[in-house]
Design an enzyme around this catalytic site. Structure first.
Site, PDB file in Angstrom:
ATOM      1  N   ARG A   1      10.274  -0.408   0.767  1.00  0.00           N
ATOM      2  CA  ARG A   1      10.103   0.994   0.393  1.00  0.00           C
ATOM      3  C   ARG A   1      11.182   1.842   1.066  1.00  0.00           C
ATOM      4  O   ARG A   1      11.615   1.545   2.177  1.00  0.00           O
ATOM      5  CB  ARG A   1       8.713   1.501   0.794  1.00  0.00           C
TER       6      ARG A   1
ATOM      7  N   TYR B   1      12.210  -2.864  -6.101  1.00  0.00           N
ATOM      8  CA  TYR B   1      11.252  -3.387  -5.109  1.00  0.00           C
ATOM      9  C   TYR B   1       9.838  -2.849  -5.388  1.00  0.00           C
ATOM     10  O   TYR B   1       9.657  -1.655  -5.686  1.00  0.00           O
ATOM     11  CB  TYR B   1      11.691  -3.010  -3.685  1.00  0.00           C
TER      12      TYR B   1
ATOM     13  N   LYS C   1       1.396   2.393  -4.606  1.00  0.00           N
ATOM     14  CA  LYS C   1       1.499   3.450  -3.598  1.00  0.00           C
ATOM     15  C   LYS C   1       1.694   4.824  -4.251  1.00  0.00           C
ATOM     16  O   LYS C   1       1.160   5.830  -3.764  1.00  0.00           O
ATOM     17  CB  LYS C   1       2.644   3.154  -2.640  1.00  0.00           C
TER      18      LYS C   1
ATOM     19  N   HIS D   1      -5.266   4.152   2.392  1.00  0.00           N
ATOM     20  CA  HIS D   1      -4.498   2.907   2.542  1.00  0.00           C
ATOM     21  C   HIS D   1      -5.361   1.900   3.306  1.00  0.00           C
ATOM     22  O   HIS D   1      -5.114   1.629   4.472  1.00  0.00           O
ATOM     23  CB  HIS D   1      -3.215   3.248   3.326  1.00  0.00           C
TER      24      HIS D   1
ATOM     25  N   SER E   1       1.596  -0.487   6.789  1.00  0.00           N
ATOM     26  CA  SER E   1       2.161  -1.621   6.059  1.00  0.00           C
ATOM     27  C   SER E   1       2.629  -2.702   7.032  1.00  0.00           C
ATOM     28  O   SER E   1       3.269  -2.402   8.041  1.00  0.00           O
ATOM     29  CB  SER E   1       3.342  -1.163   5.209  1.00  0.00           C
TER      30      SER E   1
ATOM     31  N   CYS F   1       0.727  -4.560   8.944  1.00  0.00           N
ATOM     32  CA  CYS F   1      -0.036  -4.551  10.190  1.00  0.00           C
ATOM     33  C   CYS F   1      -1.399  -5.220  10.047  1.00  0.00           C
ATOM     34  O   CYS F   1      -2.277  -5.018  10.889  1.00  0.00           O
ATOM     35  CB  CYS F   1      -0.175  -3.137  10.720  1.00  0.00           C
TER      36      CYS F   1
ATOM     37  N   ASP G   1      -5.624  -3.357   0.138  1.00  0.00           N
ATOM     38  CA  ASP G   1      -4.565  -2.374   0.408  1.00  0.00           C
ATOM     39  C   ASP G   1      -4.989  -0.931   0.157  1.00  0.00           C
ATOM     40  O   ASP G   1      -4.551  -0.041   0.864  1.00  0.00           O
ATOM     41  CB  ASP G   1      -3.336  -2.696  -0.452  1.00  0.00           C
TER      42      ASP G   1
ATOM     43  N   ARG H   1       7.482 -11.003  -0.245  1.00  0.00           N
ATOM     44  CA  ARG H   1       6.119 -10.741  -0.745  1.00  0.00           C
ATOM     45  C   ARG H   1       5.649 -11.793  -1.736  1.00  0.00           C
ATOM     46  O   ARG H   1       6.446 -12.359  -2.482  1.00  0.00           O
ATOM     47  CB  ARG H   1       6.113  -9.383  -1.465  1.00  0.00           C
TER      48      ARG H   1
HETATM   49  P1  GDP Z   1      -0.604  -5.564   5.505  1.00  0.00           P
HETATM   50  O1  GDP Z   1       0.758  -5.224   5.004  1.00  0.00           O
HETATM   51  O2  GDP Z   1      -1.228  -4.452   6.284  1.00  0.00           O
HETATM   52  O3  GDP Z   1      -1.499  -6.079   4.438  1.00  0.00           O
HETATM   53  O4  GDP Z   1      -0.404  -6.740   6.583  1.00  0.00           O
HETATM   54  P2  GDP Z   1      -0.596  -8.328   6.441  1.00  0.00           P
HETATM   55  O5  GDP Z   1      -2.031  -8.725   6.500  1.00  0.00           O
HETATM   56  O6  GDP Z   1       0.185  -8.810   5.272  1.00  0.00           O
HETATM   57  O7  GDP Z   1       0.086  -8.816   7.792  1.00  0.00           O
HETATM   58  C1  GDP Z   1       1.401  -8.429   8.136  1.00  0.00           C
HETATM   59  C2  GDP Z   1       1.945  -9.351   9.187  1.00  0.00           C
HETATM   60  O8  GDP Z   1       1.132  -9.265  10.355  1.00  0.00           O
HETATM   61  C3  GDP Z   1       1.951 -10.809   8.759  1.00  0.00           C
HETATM   62  O9  GDP Z   1       3.134 -11.416   9.213  1.00  0.00           O
HETATM   63  C4  GDP Z   1       0.748 -11.380   9.466  1.00  0.00           C
HETATM   64  O10 GDP Z   1       0.895 -12.741   9.744  1.00  0.00           O
HETATM   65  C5  GDP Z   1       0.642 -10.535  10.729  1.00  0.00           C
HETATM   66  N1  GDP Z   1      -0.760 -10.393  11.193  1.00  0.00           N
HETATM   67  C6  GDP Z   1      -1.833 -10.061  10.430  1.00  0.00           C
HETATM   68  N2  GDP Z   1      -2.973 -10.070  11.164  1.00  0.00           N
HETATM   69  C7  GDP Z   1      -2.624 -10.410  12.417  1.00  0.00           C
HETATM   70  C8  GDP Z   1      -3.350 -10.599  13.645  1.00  0.00           C
HETATM   71  O11 GDP Z   1      -4.574 -10.453  13.726  1.00  0.00           O
HETATM   72  N3  GDP Z   1      -2.621 -10.927  14.742  1.00  0.00           N
HETATM   73  C9  GDP Z   1      -1.261 -11.096  14.689  1.00  0.00           C
HETATM   74  N4  GDP Z   1      -0.621 -11.432  15.808  1.00  0.00           N
HETATM   75  N5  GDP Z   1      -0.550 -10.953  13.562  1.00  0.00           N
HETATM   76  C10 GDP Z   1      -1.206 -10.605  12.440  1.00  0.00           C
HETATM   77  P1  PGA Z   2       1.670  -3.103   2.399  1.00  0.00           P
HETATM   78  O1  PGA Z   2       2.493  -2.254   1.349  1.00  0.00           O
HETATM   79  O2  PGA Z   2       2.670  -3.630   3.380  1.00  0.00           O
HETATM   80  O3  PGA Z   2       0.786  -2.053   2.981  1.00  0.00           O
HETATM   81  O4  PGA Z   2       0.970  -4.205   1.698  1.00  0.00           O
HETATM   82  C1  PGA Z   2       3.297  -2.641   0.317  1.00  0.00           C
HETATM   83  C2  PGA Z   2       4.568  -1.823   0.344  1.00  0.00           C
HETATM   84  O5  PGA Z   2       5.070  -1.577   1.440  1.00  0.00           O
HETATM   85  O6  PGA Z   2       5.018  -1.447  -0.717  1.00  0.00           O
HETATM   86 MN    MN Z   3      -1.019  -6.092   2.375  1.00  0.00          MN
END
Ligand code: GDP
Ligand code: PGA
Ligand code: MN
Length: 599
Positions: A72, A211, A220, A240, A262, A264, A287, A379
């Site tokens: 983004r 992207y 989003k 979110h 994002s 996290c 999400d 992704r």
């Molecule tokens: P989103 O974008 O908020 O959905 O985040 P994701 O679930 O896709 O996770 C983003 C990154 O954080 C990935 O590389 C995960 O492996 C990592 N991650 C997610 N949950 C945890 C956790 O509980 N502990 C740690 N250390 N890393 C995490």
């Molecule tokens: P996410 O968002 O990382 O919260 O899944 C997707 C994005 O950044 O477009």
């Molecule tokens: Mn996600």
């Protein structure tokens, strides 16, 4: 092609856009499997997609973006409200007429040599009382394929729209017209990028990027930025947030929503496989959550999406087995991951790397290479209905009643593993001051701590101060019964020890934190009242079958006065930036926190 609708406003908009962008042809997307096959076949032929081995990932594809179009672009994202004050201090703003004039010139002739696809889509179930329609016009077949995964789209939506339903017009172009005879590139895009939103007229204009976050406009752009404005006007919340169903060993069901910035941990938490025996997680959303108060005074949440657009690196059978099972069923697009020699995908975090890969840049890659094989923001895009733990309630237009809201960020220091807010306003304060280290999900420096209120900093479609007030006012929507409001918690899976290691193992182990959250909802669960809120004692976190020392857990839970005192000037600066519209009760919360810390 005959026009499959008599929706006059839609037809007029398409005609006007085609006259401006001059595509070679217009295709109405019906969402059929034949259409998917045609589009993916032609992308394979053009070299834009590589078909994966059907034995390993049936009906799935590998895509690589231009190396400059991987995330983004917050600097190029605009909220073009009529009045600049309505965009607030956290958004880029340009006068809507000026933005439209600028972008009209960019759009002029921009689809030359390409097809303009018409994608009617619906955010949330089609049988909702008020289906939330949109139509995306795009010159990117990659976007068509991705939108088919991420949204309910096609003929059924167009039909449901009839000839006068309201819809959000969402215009997208990669901004790369082709001269007659000019060969296309695998990933067309433009160095000039604009992701513009017109909140009053509920329109989206996106230019220059392919992207996902910039081009799949239902996500989003619509479901957060435009929807947050509608939500403010109509008294609901567009957030979110992941949504999960959590069942205890006794069979008690709780619904939890969680807002993390994002990259996290939303997708991971939404699909969590608990390490605590007897506990069960089912996914409702990963999400985005749209939340309204029901007649019962409870806050009900739905997931408006139809697919998962997840961060690939770090995903594997140890961290997120349910995501791996979802992907194994195929029908997915993988973008900017690595390709194995036997036609499968690979990314960092998937265990031992194969001896040879093609990297996200298309280059030879070996374990000795000094850059990662996959982009950190690579992704997977996959249908949510393939998720083996999808909750039945996902399909229910009423959604699920939320018991707890988790706010969370990525912080190496300061923020304990979990904290319970004292009440709704304190919870709003925790959300409003949420901080997190920046990630690769947006272009820019990674690892810098910034305030990311309710994980919505890049997605609030209006003034952040008004947004906080809206959150505070939501409590009044729970008719007469504050006890029915979700309880608010603040989590941090990412605190580090002195050697830089994670203090808490995360992933499936997060079920132990969820157990404490549920106990607190039931009025059980031991907690210490600290200056920042209620924090569990180490003994209150169930460590059955877990090998984690008292010291590590205590360090993960510690409330360090000096660290927190250091936050105060940062929060003061943040609130000052929000300005006059910051609700006074949030200043009072900050004053009270300072006083408690200095006590
Ligand atoms: P989103 O974008 O908020 O959905 O985040 P994701 O679930 O896709 O996770 C983003 C990154 O954080 C990935 O590389 C995960 O492996 C990592 N991650 C997610 N949950 C945890 C956790 O509980 N502990 C740690 N250390 N890393 C995490
Ligand atoms: P996410 O968002 O990382 O919260 O899944 C997707 C994005 O950044 O477009
Ligand atoms: Mn996600």
């Amino acid at each position: 092609m005959p026009q499959p609708t008599e929706h006059r406003r839609l037809l007029a908009w398409i005609e006007e856009t085609a006259a401006l962008t001059t595509p070679d042809r217009i295709v109405w997307c019906d969402g059929s499997p034949d259409e998917w096959n045609e589009i993916t076949d032609s992308l394979v032929e053009a070299g834009a997609l590589v078909r994966l081995d059907p034995e390993k990932k049936p009906n799935s594809f590998w895509a690589r973006t231009d190396p400059g179009d991987v995330a983004r672009v917050e600097e190029r994202t605009f909220i073009c409200s009529v009045d600049e004050a309505d965009a607030g201090p956290t958004n880029n703003w340009t006068d809507p007429a000026e933005m439209k004039a600028t972008m009209t010139e960019l759009y002029r002739g921009c689809m030359r040599g390409r097809t303009m696809y018409v994608i009617p889509f619906c955010m949330g179930p089609l049988d909702a009382p008020q289906p939330m329609f949109g139509v995306e016009l795009t010159d990117s077949p990659y976007v068509v394929a991705s939108m088919r995964i991420m949204t309910r789209m096609g003929s059924a939506v167009l039909e449901a729209m009839g000839d006068d339903a309201d819809f959000v017009p969402a215009l997208h172009s990669v901004g790369a017209p082709l001269e007659p005879g000019q060969a296309d590139v695998a990933w067309p895009c433009n160095e000039i990028k604009y992701i513009s939103h017109f909140p009053e007229t509920r329109e989206i204009w996106s230019f220059g990027s392919g992207y996902g976050g910039n081009s799949l406009l239902g996500k989003k752009c619509y479901a957060l930025r435009i929807a947050s404005v509608a939500a403010r006007d109509e008294g609901w919340l567009a957030e979110h947030m992941l949504i999960m169903k959590l069942t205890s060993p006794e069979g008690q069901v709780r619904y939890i929503a969680g807002a993390f910035p994002s990259a996290c941990g939303k997708t991971n938490l939404a699909m969590l496989e608990p390490t605590l025996p007897g506990w069960k997680v089912e996914t409702v959303g990963d999400d985005i959550a749209w939340m309204r108060f029901g007649e019962d005074g409870r806050l009900w949440a739905t997931n408006p999406e139809f697919g998962l657009f997840g961060v690939a690196p770090g995903t594997d059978f140890h961290t997120n087995p349910n995501a791996m099972r979802t992907l194994a069923r195929g029908n997915s697009v993988f973008t900017n991951v690595a390709l194995t020699d036997d036609g499968d995908i690979w990314w960092e975090g998937m265990g031992e790397p194969p001896a040879h890969l093609r990297s996200w840049r298309g280059e030879d890659w070996t374990p000795g290479s000094d850059t990662p094989s996959s982009h950190p923001n690579s992704r997977f895009c996959t249908p949510i209905e393939q998720c083996p733990i999808l909750a039945d309630e996902y399909h229910d237009p009423r959604g699920v009643p939320i018991d707890a809201i988790l706010f969370g960020g990525r912080r190496k220091t300061t923020i304990p593993l979990v904290t319970e807010a004292r009440d709704w306003v304190h919870g709003v304060y925790l959300g409003a001051t949420l901080s997190s280290e920046t990630t690769a999900a947006a272009v820019g420096q990674v690892g810098v701590v910034r305030r990311d209120p309710m994980a919505m900093l890049p997605f609030i479609g209006y003034h952040a101060g008004d947004y906080f007030q809206h959150w505070i006012d939501m409590a009044k929507g729970a008719p007469g019964d504050a006890a029915k409001l979700p309880k608010i918690f603040y989590v941090n899976w990412f605190r580090r020890d002195d050697d830089g290691g994670f203090l808490w193992p995360g992933f499936g182990e997060n079920s132990r934190v969820l157990k404490w959250v549920v106990e607190r909802l039931d009025g059980k669960g031991e907690a210490v009242e600290t200056a920042i809120g209620h924090v569990p004692t180490a003994a209150a976190i169930d460590r059955t079958g877990m090998n984690l020392s008292d010291e590590a857990l205590e360090a993960a839970l510690r409330v360090d006065r000096d660290e927190w005192l250091a936050e105060i000037p940062q929060v003061t600066e943040w609130f000052t930036k929000i300005g006059d519209k910051l609700p006074a009760v949030l200043w009072s919360e900050l004053d009270a926190l300072r006083a408690r810390l200095q006590d």
